[in-house]
Enzyme design. Structure first.
Site, short mmCIF file in Angstrom:
data_model
loop_
_atom_site.label_atom_id
_atom_site.label_comp_id
_atom_site.label_asym_id
_atom_site.label_seq_id
_atom_site.Cartn_x
_atom_site.Cartn_y
_atom_site.Cartn_z
N ARG A 147 0.85 -1.18 0.00
CA ARG A 147 0.00 0.00 0.00
C ARG A 147 0.89 1.24 0.00
O ARG A 147 2.06 1.18 0.41
CB ARG A 147 -0.90 0.03 1.24
CG ARG A 147 -1.89 -1.12 1.35
CD ARG A 147 -2.71 -0.98 2.63
NE ARG A 147 -3.72 -2.03 2.76
CZ ARG A 147 -3.54 -3.16 3.44
NH1 ARG A 147 -2.38 -3.38 4.07
NH2 ARG A 147 -4.50 -4.06 3.53
N LYS A 171 -2.71 -2.09 7.69
CA LYS A 171 -3.90 -1.54 8.33
C LYS A 171 -4.10 -2.19 9.69
O LYS A 171 -3.83 -3.37 9.87
CB LYS A 171 -5.13 -1.78 7.45
CG LYS A 171 -5.19 -0.88 6.22
CD LYS A 171 -6.50 -1.06 5.49
CE LYS A 171 -6.61 -0.09 4.32
NZ LYS A 171 -7.89 -0.25 3.60
N HIS A 237 -1.75 2.71 -6.32
CA HIS A 237 -2.55 1.50 -6.04
C HIS A 237 -2.70 0.63 -7.28
O HIS A 237 -3.01 -0.57 -7.18
CB HIS A 237 -3.92 1.90 -5.50
CG HIS A 237 -4.43 0.97 -4.45
ND1 HIS A 237 -3.81 0.80 -3.22
CD2 HIS A 237 -5.50 0.14 -4.42
CE1 HIS A 237 -4.47 -0.07 -2.50
NE2 HIS A 237 -5.49 -0.51 -3.21
N ARG A 240 -0.35 -2.14 -7.01
CA ARG A 240 -0.81 -3.14 -6.03
C ARG A 240 -1.86 -4.05 -6.68
O ARG A 240 -1.82 -5.28 -6.52
CB ARG A 240 -1.39 -2.44 -4.80
CG ARG A 240 -1.94 -3.38 -3.72
CD ARG A 240 -2.22 -2.57 -2.46
NE ARG A 240 -3.11 -3.23 -1.52
CZ ARG A 240 -2.70 -4.10 -0.58
NH1 ARG A 240 -1.43 -4.41 -0.49
NH2 ARG A 240 -3.57 -4.64 0.26
N HIS A 263 -4.85 -8.57 3.49
CA HIS A 263 -6.30 -8.42 3.60
C HIS A 263 -6.81 -9.21 4.80
O HIS A 263 -6.51 -10.40 4.94
CB HIS A 263 -7.01 -8.93 2.35
CG HIS A 263 -6.88 -8.02 1.17
ND1 HIS A 263 -7.09 -8.45 -0.12
CD2 HIS A 263 -6.56 -6.70 1.09
CE1 HIS A 263 -6.91 -7.44 -0.95
NE2 HIS A 263 -6.60 -6.37 -0.24
N TYR A 272 -10.07 -10.15 -7.34
CA TYR A 272 -9.05 -10.46 -8.34
C TYR A 272 -9.34 -11.76 -9.07
O TYR A 272 -8.80 -11.99 -10.15
CB TYR A 272 -7.67 -10.49 -7.69
CG TYR A 272 -7.29 -9.15 -7.11
CD1 TYR A 272 -6.99 -8.08 -7.94
CD2 TYR A 272 -7.28 -8.94 -5.73
CE1 TYR A 272 -6.68 -6.82 -7.41
CE2 TYR A 272 -6.98 -7.69 -5.20
CZ TYR A 272 -6.68 -6.65 -6.04
OH TYR A 272 -6.39 -5.41 -5.52
#
Length: 297
Positions: A147, A171, A237, A240, A263, A272
């Site tokens: 990220r 995150k 992004h 990514r 994630h 994806y």
């Protein structure tokens, strides 16, 4: 405690427990501010006085005002977080958003680069300090799927170039270790040779030797894309997304891609699989004799 004070308490709790980015925290603050403003407009003095029908009407009002479905879903998510916190603190006896749903989101697949486009983008020419930095930055983005905030927050001590690994803080302040590919390692070694590669120093520097800002990275992407004549909207992004798509296309291992991306929910990674299916469908349409459209050669 007044609703405004309860919102402030929740935001302080959120900042302490989850350590969201300033951008995310501002988004929560704006979404909760909309709730407070709507309550005031409807003469609702406490969260206890909110009922699902009232909340559903508020969402409908925002929808009529043109708020996008994705924004309304984020709005409801922010409100749910507040109400869960208040319930856990014993300050709310019921859930005002129980059964309230936002408008259905239309799934928008992320744009990705093909392998040739990605290779062309990261191949920054030049041996000057700026080119060396930009090449290392783009190679690492594409190599490891970081990220933007993870990349700008990197220090040299987070990198193990001999082992081909990078430790990133994602995150929710969750640590993960991600492989770094050969080309990215070479580019990072060249960057380290420029000097100032102490373990506590930022890997990617902006002005005055400080860590490069997210905005500066975004601007460099635009400038490099213009220099290379790219017709696509190039942003951090995008690499990514491209990393994730290429990894899934080659490996078929959704769980591994989830871990690499950091994630929390595999459902986030599953988008994806749709990109991968699009690629397979194109191959099928081009190769299978029964798949060709009528009139095609």
């Amino acid at each position: 405690m007044a609703p405004g004070a309860q919102v402030d308490a929740y935001l302080r709790h959120l900042a302490a427990e989850r350590a969201p980015s300033p951008h995310t925290l501002d988004a929560y603050r704006r979404d909760l501010g909309k709730l407070l403003a709507m309550m005031q407009a409807h003469g609702v003095d406490t969260f206890d006085a909110l009922a699902p029908d009232r909340v559903r009407g508020m969402v409908a009002t925002f929808h009529r005002q043109g708020l996008a479905p994705s924004s309304l879903q984020r709005l409801l998510s922010s409100w749910r977080g507040l109400f869960r916190y208040l319930a856990a603190e014993g300050l709310l006896a019921h859930d005002p958003v129980a059964g309230v749903r936002g408008p259905k989101l239309r799934r928008k697949l992320p744009q990705v680069l093909d392998t040739d486009e990605a290779a062309g983008l990261v191949a920054v020419e030049g041996d000057d300090a700026l080119s060396v930095r930009d090449r290392a930055m783009l190679e690492l983005f594409y190599s490891s799927g970081l990220r933007l905030s993870e990349l700008t927050g990197l220090h040299w001590g987070d990198l193990d170039l001999a082992g081909g690994e990078v430790r990133v803080l994602g995150k929710g302040r969750k640590l993960r270790i991600v492989p770094v590919g050969r080309f990215a390692v070479e580019a990072l070694r060249a960057l380290a040779a420029e000097g100032g590669a102490g373990p506590d120093l930022p890997v990617f520097k902006g002005r005055a030797g400080a860590a490069i800002s997210s905005r500066a990275v975004q601007l460099r992407f635009k400038q490099l894309a213009l220099r290379q004549g790219s017709m696509k909207r190039i942003h951090p992004h995008l690499l990514r997304h491209t990393f994730a798509s290429h990894m899934l296309e080659s490996s078929g291992d959704l769980r591994a891609v989830q871990e690499l991306l950091g994630h929390a929910d595999i459902a986030t990674t599953q988008i994806y699989t749709h990109l991968d299916f699009q690629h397979l469908a194109k191959v099928y349409d081009a190769a299978h004799p029964r798949a060709r459209k009528r009139g095609a050669p």
